[in-house]
Structures are given as C-alpha cells and as structure tokens.
Design a protein around this motif. Structure first.
Motif: not given
Length: 99
Positions: A33-60
């Motif tokens: 359960x602790x590992x799952x919680x840590x992975x959820x936090x990491x996934x949220x950070x990566x999802x935020x980064x992916x959203x920003x990269x997706x917006x940049x790709x669309x702009x370009x």
C-alpha cells in the motif's frame, strides 16, 4: 488438560502465522500500500509533465508563434530590422554579478 491447551495454542499459532508473517500478511499488504501511494504521487507528477509537453507539441504544430518564441528564447533569434535591447539587473551588478 494441559496437552489439550498446548495443542489448541499450537493450532491457533499455526492458523495465525500466514496472516501475520506469510506471503499475503498484513505487513506485506501495508508495504505494498505504501508503494502504491508513492507510485500514485510519481504518476501524478508525470501526468502533469505530459500535459505540459502535450500543450507545447500542439502549440508547435498549430502555428509559427510558438516556434518563433522558442527560437528567440533558446537561440537568440532576431528578425531583420529589429533592434535588440539587453536589460541588466542592477541588483546583480551591485553584488558583483552573482546571484
């Protein structure tokens, strides 16, 4: 009577052993359960980064304004006929140029 008590205690311990120390024990569940919680936090950070990269790709892909902005910031692009001004921070100059 003493043998019966000893037998029952041994049986209870044998039944409880997998619950507390076995493969699917409470301790292992808690660790997972602790590992799952840590992975959820990491996934949220990566999802935020992916959203920003997706917006940049669309702009370009959609226009030249984003490409031009990136060229100006990263490559120092100046159009013909433009005048380039560089503003210096006076606070940095007073401190010897270090931040």
């Amino acid at each position: 009577m003493r043998a019966l008590t000893l037998t029952l205690v041994t049986l209870i311990i044998a039944l409880q052993w997998p619950l507390w120390l076995g493969k699917g024990s409470w301790l292992r569940v808690w660790q997972l359960d602790q590992q799952v919680q840590e992975q959820k936090v990491a996934n949220l950070k990566l999802a935020t980064r992916n959203t920003a990269l997706d917006a940049e790709v669309r702009d370009l892909k959609q226009g030249t304004a984003a490409i031009e902005e990136r060229a100006r910031n990263e490559l120092g692009m100046i159009r013909p006929g433009e005048v380039f001004f560089q503003l210096l921070d006076h606070a940095a100059n007073k401190n010897g140029g270090t931040h």
